[in-house]
Design a protein around this motif. Structure first.
Motif, PDB file in Angstrom:
ATOM      1  N   LYS A  42       0.809  -1.221  -0.588  1.00  0.00           N
ATOM      2  CA  LYS A  42       0.191   0.087   0.489  1.00  0.00           C
ATOM      3  C   LYS A  42       0.476   1.428  -0.317  1.00  0.00           C
ATOM      4  O   LYS A  42       0.346   2.334  -0.100  1.00  0.00           O
ATOM      5  CB  LYS A  42      -0.940  -0.060   1.292  1.00  0.00           C
ATOM      6  CG  LYS A  42      -2.100  -0.926   0.817  1.00  0.00           C
ATOM      7  CD  LYS A  42      -3.305  -0.919   0.290  1.00  0.00           C
ATOM      8  CE  LYS A  42      -4.558  -1.857  -0.412  1.00  0.00           C
ATOM      9  NZ  LYS A  42      -5.240  -1.730  -0.824  1.00  0.00           N
ATOM     10  N   GLY A 190      -9.032  -6.799  -2.462  1.00  0.00           N
ATOM     11  CA  GLY A 190      -9.380  -6.002  -1.622  1.00  0.00           C
ATOM     12  C   GLY A 190      -9.866  -4.860  -2.169  1.00  0.00           C
ATOM     13  O   GLY A 190     -11.423  -4.903  -2.319  1.00  0.00           O
ATOM     14  N   THR A 191      -9.429  -3.863  -2.751  1.00  0.00           N
ATOM     15  CA  THR A 191     -10.086  -2.854  -3.270  1.00  0.00           C
ATOM     16  C   THR A 191      -9.631  -3.303  -5.278  1.00  0.00           C
ATOM     17  O   THR A 191     -10.237  -2.765  -5.164  1.00  0.00           O
ATOM     18  CB  THR A 191      -8.766  -1.467  -3.293  1.00  0.00           C
ATOM     19  OG1 THR A 191      -7.787  -1.112  -3.684  1.00  0.00           O
ATOM     20  CG2 THR A 191      -8.712  -0.953  -2.426  1.00  0.00           C
ATOM     21  N   THR A 194      -4.477  -3.565  -7.258  1.00  0.00           N
ATOM     22  CA  THR A 194      -2.946  -4.403  -7.049  1.00  0.00           C
ATOM     23  C   THR A 194      -3.352  -5.706  -8.311  1.00  0.00           C
ATOM     24  O   THR A 194      -3.199  -5.490  -9.571  1.00  0.00           O
ATOM     25  CB  THR A 194      -2.872  -5.824  -6.462  1.00  0.00           C
ATOM     26  OG1 THR A 194      -2.784  -4.777  -5.122  1.00  0.00           O
ATOM     27  CG2 THR A 194      -1.964  -6.414  -6.796  1.00  0.00           C
ATOM     28  N   SER A 278      -3.096 -12.851   3.906  1.00  0.00           N
ATOM     29  CA  SER A 278      -2.721 -12.536   2.514  1.00  0.00           C
ATOM     30  C   SER A 278      -1.774 -13.439   1.616  1.00  0.00           C
ATOM     31  O   SER A 278      -1.960 -13.924   0.498  1.00  0.00           O
ATOM     32  CB  SER A 278      -3.016 -10.836   1.756  1.00  0.00           C
ATOM     33  OG  SER A 278      -2.601 -10.385   2.081  1.00  0.00           O
TER      34      SER A 278
HETATM   35  C1  LIG Z   1      -2.739  -7.897   3.578  1.00  0.00           C
HETATM   36  C2  LIG Z   1      -3.239  -7.641   2.019  1.00  0.00           C
HETATM   37  N1  LIG Z   1      -3.534  -8.107   1.534  1.00  0.00           N
HETATM   38  C3  LIG Z   1      -3.723  -7.682  -0.569  1.00  0.00           C
HETATM   39  C4  LIG Z   1      -4.491  -6.732  -0.607  1.00  0.00           C
HETATM   40  C5  LIG Z   1      -5.104  -6.541  -1.549  1.00  0.00           C
HETATM   41  O1  LIG Z   1      -4.745  -5.374  -1.732  1.00  0.00           O
HETATM   42  P1  LIG Z   1      -5.213  -4.504  -3.073  1.00  0.00           P
HETATM   43  O2  LIG Z   1      -6.474  -3.553  -2.115  1.00  0.00           O
HETATM   44  O3  LIG Z   1      -5.256  -3.756  -4.009  1.00  0.00           O
HETATM   45  O4  LIG Z   1      -7.190  -5.554  -3.775  1.00  0.00           O
HETATM   46  C6  LIG Z   1      -4.601  -5.664   0.674  1.00  0.00           C
HETATM   47  C7  LIG Z   1      -5.348  -4.679   0.254  1.00  0.00           C
HETATM   48  O5  LIG Z   1      -6.292  -4.540  -0.006  1.00  0.00           O
HETATM   49  C8  LIG Z   1      -3.888  -6.059   2.132  1.00  0.00           C
HETATM   50  O6  LIG Z   1      -3.863  -5.344   3.243  1.00  0.00           O
END
Ligand SMILES: Cc1ncc(COP(=O)(O)O)c(C=O)c1O
Length: 318
Positions: A42, A190-191, A194, A278
């Motif tokens: 992030k 998550g969001t 990525t 994750s």
């Molecule tokens: C620990 C972790 N893994 C994966 C993700 C996935 O990232 P994204 O928000 O880019 O989808 C996030 C954030 O959302 C995260 O904090």
């Protein structure tokens, strides 16, 4: 030698897994995002969202940055905000974010405000940024921004700079580090910044590269190809909709806490990779994908953050 710690964001290592892949013909490579200065992927989006807002003139010196985040984005905004001299206020759902994470943000000088979530059942939706549990803190951010011209809300769930950061850094780095030779990319959502960003970069390079999305089984945001969370204009949807509407992922796989945690432990014990839960989920899926591939084929996945964020609570969250 660099003049700012911010110049050390990105350009993370890509490492070949060698033990957990025993018996497989295909290769699995992991991008170590916990090498970013505040410990997660992030940092890339915090820097990009802030610098794009500065360039657009909507974030100026003396202003306050706000965000609703239960996890790594909170830490990264606190970190980049500290370096750039902004006040950062993070709104977190009460009783959901661990004390450990709150202390990390406060250590960077951010203010952390707990937002009361009255509905206990909503608290169970702890897993994902897009989940209902973040909607109430997002409403608070929107209100703060509307009421005070000195407040800028980063809006990671829908800010185009989130996916752009990954398209122009993470995605390009993967292409460069692999010499452009990979068959499948696997990442947790998550969001979805990525996945969307890297998928765009890979698609422009070689449209035959497959993209696999990973989600916590306990709190899915996408089910049967559609967002599971309510879509509310300005408060939810955003990048997640890009995944579902443009069918960016060739496959979406749900992973249980147990499987994600078991692989997280194996990654530390067998590969020396001290990554978060994750990461375990991503590698769990990457190995399933690799099983179906042959010699010389290559799966690339992401290890989003460090295991030191999960010393007290081990749970697959994104
Ligand atoms: C620990 C972790 N893994 C994966 C993700 C996935 O990232 P994204 O928000 O880019 O989808 C996030 C954030 O959302 C995260 O904090």
């Amino acid at each position: 030698m660099q003049h700012s710690i911010l110049n050390y964001i990105g350009n993370t290592p890509l490492v070949k897994l060698s033990k957990v892949t025993e018996g497989l013909e295909a290769e699995v490579w992991a991008k170590l995002e916990y090498f970013n200065p505040s410990g997660s992927l992030k940092d890339r989006i915090a820097l990009r969202m802030i610098e794009d807002a500065e360039k657009a003139g909507i974030l100026k010196p003396g202003m306050t940055i706000v965000e609703a985040s239960t996890g790594n984005t909170a830490t990264s905004l606190a970190f980049v905000g500290a370096v750039k001299g902004y006040k950062v206020v993070l709104y977190v759902p009460e009783g959901v974010t661990s004390e450990e994470r709150i202390r990390i943000c406060k250590s960077y000088g951010a203010e952390v405000v707990s937002v009361d979530i009255k509905d206990e059942s909503v608290k169970e939706q702890h897993g994902v940024h897009g989940a209902i549990v973040e909607l109430i803190p997002r409403e608070v951010c929107l209100k703060k921004e509307q009421e005070d011209p000195n407040v800028w809300w980063a809006r990671q769930f829908s800010n185009p700079s989130n996916a752009l950061a990954h398209e122009e850094t993470t995605g390009r780095e993967i292409i460069q580090q692999t010499g452009g030779k990979l068959d499948v990319f696997v990442a947790s959502i998550g969001t979805a910044g990525t996945l969307v960003g890297v998928a765009r970069a890979l698609d422009a390079h070689d449209p035959s590269i497959r993209v696999v999305a990973v989600e916590p089984k306990n709190s899915r945001t996408i089910k049967d190809g559609k967002p599971k969370v309510p879509i509310i204009e300005g408060l939810s949807g955003g990048l997640l909709l890009e995944v579902t509407e443009k069918k960016l992922a060739d496959e979406i796989v749900a992973v249980s806490d147990e499987d994600a945690i078991a692989m997280t432990h194996r990654l530390a014990e067998e590969e020396g990779l001290f990554c978060g839960v994750s990461s375990g989920a991503n590698v769990h899926v990457a190995l399933q994908v690799a099983k179906k591939l042959g010699k010389g084929q290559r799966v690339v996945t992401i290890l989003p953050d460090s295991r030191n964020r999960y010393m007290y609570v081990e749970r697959y969250t994104t």
